[in-house]
Design a protein around this motif. Structure first.
Motif, PDB file in Angstrom:
ATOM      1  N   GLY A 106       0.801  -1.203   0.011  1.00 33.67           N
ATOM      2  CA  GLY A 106      -0.063   0.010   0.007  1.00 33.67           C
ATOM      3  C   GLY A 106       0.944   1.107  -0.139  1.00 33.67           C
ATOM      4  N   VAL A 107       0.055   2.409  -0.028  1.00 32.01           N
ATOM      5  CA  VAL A 107       0.858   3.776   0.013  1.00 32.01           C
ATOM      6  C   VAL A 107       0.213   4.620   0.912  1.00 32.01           C
ATOM      7  N   MET A 108       0.859   5.400   1.734  1.00 32.89           N
ATOM      8  CA  MET A 108       0.273   6.246   2.783  1.00 32.89           C
ATOM      9  C   MET A 108       0.725   7.526   2.330  1.00 32.89           C
ATOM     10  N   ARG A 109       0.125   8.570   2.920  1.00 36.59           N
ATOM     11  CA  ARG A 109       0.664   9.928   3.027  1.00 36.59           C
ATOM     12  C   ARG A 109       0.648  10.791   4.053  1.00 36.59           C
ATOM     13  N   GLY A 110       1.739  11.759   4.316  1.00 36.40           N
ATOM     14  CA  GLY A 110       1.664  12.532   5.252  1.00 36.40           C
ATOM     15  C   GLY A 110       1.045  13.772   4.855  1.00 36.40           C
ATOM     16  N   TYR A 111       0.143  14.485   5.737  1.00 41.85           N
ATOM     17  CA  TYR A 111      -0.537  15.595   5.252  1.00 41.85           C
ATOM     18  C   TYR A 111      -0.603  16.612   6.484  1.00 41.85           C
ATOM     19  N   TYR A 112      -1.117  18.024   6.268  1.00 43.46           N
ATOM     20  CA  TYR A 112      -1.415  18.723   7.462  1.00 43.46           C
ATOM     21  C   TYR A 112      -2.245  19.826   6.712  1.00 43.46           C
ATOM     22  N   TYR A 113      -2.889  20.698   7.822  1.00 42.07           N
ATOM     23  CA  TYR A 113      -3.555  21.758   6.879  1.00 42.07           C
ATOM     24  C   TYR A 113      -2.922  23.013   7.381  1.00 42.07           C
TER      25      TYR A 113
END
Length: 188
Positions: free
Chosen positions: A53-60
């Motif tokens: 699988g693939v994950m992502r790191g994100y923020y606002y």
């Protein structure tokens, strides 16, 4: 578990007994697309290894818009390691972009490995260094035009193009989804 052990052995040697100890401290975790591995405002409690699988790191950002900072795929550690180690709240999210199969260590089990396996700290530090590098924003240079950024993304992350939602790629590139669709159409 074989993928995890093969990954670990790139960074140092473990005998059969030590390998067994690592496996005994790990659990398998499946995340559905959209589920979070860790969330902003919470203290990260685990370190994971992505088997599939693939994950992502994100923020606002300060406008309340979602910004994808990184993508993490198979054969990589995934963790908000700075906050995990410091036992402090995260300011980012780690989310499954696809269904993901992970091997996970709780904080207690991760730390126990340092106490029971000679040389684990050295192996762990090397793995964490790569994890931190992958998670650090090495995204597109915003001064480049959007087409160049997308072309570089395709070159650097070819396996992600058809596995990751366009909205996440657009966010990573700093463009709207509509702009990205136009760019993709013009490239074909």
């Amino acid at each position: 578990m074989k993928e995890l052990i093969d990954y670990i052995l790139q960074f140092g040697n473990l005998d059969k007994q030590q390998t067994g100890l690592v496996i005994s401290r790990a659990i398998e975790l499946n995340l559905k697309k959209g589920e979070h591995f860790s969330e902003a405002g919470r203290i990260p409690k685990q370190v994971g290894f992505i088997v599939e699988g693939v994950m992502r790191g994100y923020y606002y950002d300060n406008k309340g818009e979602e910004v994808t900072r990184c993508f993490i795929s198979e054969n990589s550690l995934v963790a908000d390691y700075v906050n995990f180690e410091a036992n402090t709240s995260s300011s980012e999210y780690l989310q499954a972009c696809t269904d993901c199969k992970l091997i996970v260590f709780s904080k207690q089990n991760w730390e126990e490995l340092s106490q029971i396996i000679a040389g684990w700290d050295n192996i762990k530090n090397k793995m964490v260094q790569i994890c931190m590098y992958q998670k650090s924003r090495k995204g597109p240079v915003i001064s480049q035009d959007a087409t160049t950024r997308y072309m570089e993304f395709m070159e650097n992350h070819p396996s992600l193009i058809n596995r990751t939602p366009l909205a996440y790629i657009a966010s990573y590139l700093g463009v709207t989804q509509q702009s990205l669709s136009r760019i993709r159409k013009n490239i074909r």
